[in-house]
Every structure is written in structure tokens, then in C-alpha cells.
Design an enzyme around this catalytic site. Structure first.
Site, PDB file in Angstrom:
ATOM      1  N   GLU A 332       0.840  -1.198   0.000  1.00 23.88           N
ATOM      2  CA  GLU A 332       0.000   0.000   0.000  1.00 23.88           C
ATOM      3  C   GLU A 332       0.877   1.251   0.000  1.00 23.88           C
ATOM      4  O   GLU A 332       0.718   2.148  -0.826  1.00 23.88           O
ATOM      5  CB  GLU A 332      -0.906  -0.027   1.235  1.00 23.88           C
ATOM      6  N   HIS A 333       1.801   1.312   0.948  1.00 22.63           N
ATOM      7  CA  HIS A 333       2.783   2.404   1.033  1.00 22.63           C
ATOM      8  C   HIS A 333       4.177   1.805   0.906  1.00 22.63           C
ATOM      9  O   HIS A 333       4.518   0.878   1.650  1.00 22.63           O
ATOM     10  CB  HIS A 333       2.711   3.135   2.382  1.00 22.63           C
TER      11      HIS A 333
END
Length: 440
Positions: A332-333
Site C-alpha cells: 500500500e505504502h
């Protein structure tokens, strides 16, 4: 506090074999479907009364009305801490700068003389934006959902957030203040599956929507899966995650702080460091101890998140191998804290968002980078994108051909129709030319 996975030495496997070696949270949306199904059906048949009753049962608070009164929104903004208001205003300003540039424009292609295809981008008519309200308060999620919807030109924007015991059954006042700041006056005290069902089916208080976006817990994700098709959805968001690709040039103080910053979201949050430097791995492990001790939410979130099967320090032989690992993980990050971080970041293929170098931590993206923080989780970044203006737009093709342009291609259409055993398709062409294929 955090485990190690050693992938040094042998050649890394490919594809699914590599993914299977990496840490990942268990997030069984399928199992939650049977829990949310009766909730959604109840809301479908009984409307707001069901939303209120499920809110009382699941959130522990009885509300008089699902719709938040206008004066509560006004009051929340008036009473908002000036420093928080200024921060929200800056977050909105930066998000608008980025998302305004994403809007697509109508484009016409001349395929042949007299034959054009125009792609027109049209916003969905009405959206329901979900803002979580469980362990934390997320006014930033109001910004990240509302701004792209507004920049896309969506006419009807509604927000739902769970009722809170401490605020007389209203959503958290900071959530309400963020809505008021953005000019959203349609807000509902509804959480979980019942909020998604309210948006999907509509109630006497809330008209149905075309699209539901925003993160939530496993029951929100399950309701999205159940109702997908009746509504469009952005994604089935799972536990938040950070991966950091770092080498010996990275500062272990920064790395440890960034791992903790995601771990504080949820005990299922994933924090993964991928590095070719055993020295950095050891220094980061050492740095985690005092930083965890000094933070909040230690026993209920941070420690179980870091110690869980979803978090690890992954040792690799080189940054090149590290790139293979983070692409397989599809975080996601993803932070890149290596020498020449920009060049390394440019080679990343799978990530929701990439943060380059020591001065672009995930925390910046959560609030004030201008990027969107509603991002794909659970490895979905290998096929899905984060929330953007495009999430709220539909491309419509407009086909415009003259008689001569149609005549020129009729023989091809007839040939393909007959090859597919769909003679009526060809007949629809020939009917326009006296049932004869025009001469080329």
C-alpha cells in the site's frame, strides 16, 4: 519484537512462490460475508430503522435519526481547534492541486474520413463516502474521499461515519468539521455494513448511490463485496501496510519511526523492512525498543502489529533483489530509503504510493503531500490504483459515422459477423444499403 526473514544467498523464486515467502496479514473477507448478509438484508427491507438498531447493537449507541443535523455540522466547524482547521485547510489545498490535474478531457479521434469516436468523461451522479470511526478519528479520510469526488464533478456527495457514544450518537466532531469545511452537508451517523447497505439500497433518509468509496474494517469490506454490482466500489480495503526498501545509507531512527507509524493504526497493520544491510536491520531492531516504549497505543496496537505474522525484516542480497521483493509484495505504502532513491523508485512497478528518500515519509502522504491515501492493500497494488478523480468518472464512447464511412467498412463487419455466426449483425449493416454489401 519483529521477526526476520532471510532471503539472501539463493536466487529468489518468481511470482507466487516469492509472494508466499513474504509476511501478510490474514484478512478473510469471505468468512465475514455471512455476518454482514443479514445486516444488509435488514437495511434493504426496513431502511433507517434497521440502520439505527444495528448501530445500537454494534456501536453501543442509540440515535434518534441517521441524518446528522445541519447545525451539528456548523457547530463542529465553529468549535474546531484553529490549528487543526488550518492543517485541514492546507491538506485540502494541496489535495485539490494534485487531483484537479487528474481530470480527463473529452477527446475525439478521426478513425476514417467521416468516422469518429469521441471519448467523453462523465462523473457518477451520486457517491457514498465511508469514513471509519473505530480506534482512531480520520478527518483526513474525509479530505481524501471528498476532494477527488468534487474535482470529478460529482453532483451528490454523502458521507457516513459511525455514531459515537461520547458525542450523543453523532460521528466524531472533527469528522463533522471536515465535512463542513468541504461543503458537504449530507452526513449520516452510520457505520459498518449497515452504512454500506444504506448507500446501496437507499432508505427514507438517504437516497441510493452509484458508488461507495473509503476504507473500513473487514465488515465494511465484506459488505462492499456482497453489494458490488448494485453499487460500484473502490476496493475491499484490508489492514494498512508499509514496506521500506532500504540500504546501509538509511537512518535506522527514521526507519523505526516509519514502521511504528503504520503499526499504530491497528494490531493487524503490517510493517515490513526489506534491506540488504544486516547492520541496518540490527540497528533498526535496537531503535524500535525505545521508540515503541515512548509511543502511545503500545499494547493494543503497536506491539501486536510489529510482532504479528504480517510484519518482518526481510534480508536480501542486494537492492536489486529488494526491488523484486517489494514488487512481489505490492505494498500500500512503499518507502525507498536507498542511495539514489529516485532512480530506484522509478523502477518500482507495484505499489499504491511510493515515497522517495528520507524526507518523504508515509505520514506526509497521509495528510499533506497532496497525494491520496486511500490505496490498495493486501497485494492488490499489482492490479489496482489508489483513489483518484478517475475513480469517480466514467468514459463513454460516442460513435459518429457518415453513410460513406459506414459503406467503406460494411464488408469487414459482415465478414466478422458471419465468422461469429451472428448473421443478424451483418443484416443490420446490409439493411442500410438495400440488403447488399456496398462495393469497395
Amino acid at each position: 519484537m519483529i521477526s526476520r526473514i532471510d532471503l539472501r544467498g539463493d536466487a529468489l523464486p518468481e511470482g507466487a512462490a516469492l509472494r508466499d515467502l513474504l509476511p501478510r496479514a490474514e484478512f478473510d473477507v469471505e468468512a465475514a460475508l455471512e455476518t454482514v448478509r443479514p445486516i444488509c438484508e435488514d437495511v434493504r427491507h426496513r431502511g433507517s430503522a434497521a440502520v439505527i438498531e444495528w448501530g445500537e447493537k454494534l456501536d453501543g449507541v442509540r440515535i434518534a435519526s441517521v441524518r446528522v443535523p445541519a447545525d451539528a455540522l456548523t457547530r463542529a466547524l465553529e468549535e474546531l481547534d484553529p490549528a487543526v482547521r488550518a492543517a485541514l485547510e492546507e491538506s485540502v489545498r494541496r489535495a485539490r492541486l494534485v487531483h484537479r490535474e487528474q481530470r480527463r478531457t473529452t477527446h475525439t479521434t478521426q478513425v476514417v474520413p467521416g468516422g469518429t469516436v469521441t471519448e467523453k468523461w462523465v462523473p457518477v451522479e451520486r457517491v457514498g463516502l465511508y469514513v471509519p470511526g473505530g480506534r482512531s478519528v480520520y478527518p483526513s479520510s474525509v479530505v481524501m474521499n471528498v476532494v477527488p469526488a468534487q474535482e470529478a464533478g460529482v453532483a451528490g456527495v454523502a458521507v457516513a461515519s459511525p455514531p459515537q457514544k461520547d458525542f450523543d450518537g453523532l460521528p466524531h466532531p472533527t469528522i463533522l468539521a471536515a465535512c463542513a469545511l468541504l461543503g458537504v452537508d449530507e452526513v449520516y451517523a452510520a457505520g459498518g455494513a449497515q452504512a454500506v447497505a444504506m448507500f446501496a439500497y437507499g432508505t427514507e433518509d438517504c437516497a441510493p448511490v452509484n458508488l461507495v468509496t473509503g476504507p473500513g474494517n473487514i465488515y465494511v469490506a465484506a459488505a462492499k463485496r456482497l453489494l458490488k454490482g448494485r453499487i460500484g466500489i473502490d476496493a475491499e480495503a484490508g489492514p494498512t501496510e508499509i514496506a521500506i526498501l532500504a540500504d546501509a545509507t538509511a537512518d535506522p531512527v527514521h526507519v523505526a519511526a516509519d514502521l511504528i507509524s503504520q503499526a499504530e493504526h491497528d494490531p493487524m497493520a503490517a510493517a515490513v523492512l526489506v534491506t540488504d544491510s544486516e547492520e541496518l536491520a540490527t540497528a533498526t531492531e535496537a531503535e524500535l525498543i525505545p521508540q515503541v516504549a515512548a509511543t502511545k497505543h503500545v499494547t493494543d496496537r503497536v506491539e501486536p502489529a510489529l510482532a504479528g505474522r504480517q510484519s518482518a525484516i526481510v534480508l536480501v542480497s542486494s537492492v536489486e533483489d529488494g526491488l523484486k521483493v517489494v514488487d512481489a509484495y505490492a505494498a500500500e505504502h512503499l518507502e525507498i530509503q536507498t542511495a539514489d532513491a529516485a532512480a530506484v523508485a522509478d523502477r518500482v512497478r507495484n505499489a499504491g504510493a511510493v515515497f522517495v528518500g528520507p524526507w518523504a515519509p508515509v505520514s506526509l502522504g497521509d495528510y499533506c503531500a497532496g497525494s491520496n491515501h486511500v490505496l490498495p492493500t493486501g497485494g492488490c497494488a499489482c492490479h489496482s490504483s489508489g483513489l483518484s478523480v478517475q475513480s469517480f468518472l466514467r468514459g463513454i464512447h460516442i460513435v459518429d459515422y457518415t453513410r460513406d464511412a459506414l459503406a467503406e467498412v460494411t464488408h469487414h463487419v459482415v465478414a466478422l459477423a458471419e465468422a461469429e455466426d451472428l448473421p443478424a449483425h451483418g443484416a443490420a449493416m446490409k439493411a442500410r444499403f438495400g440488403w447488399k454489401v456496398p462495393q469497395r
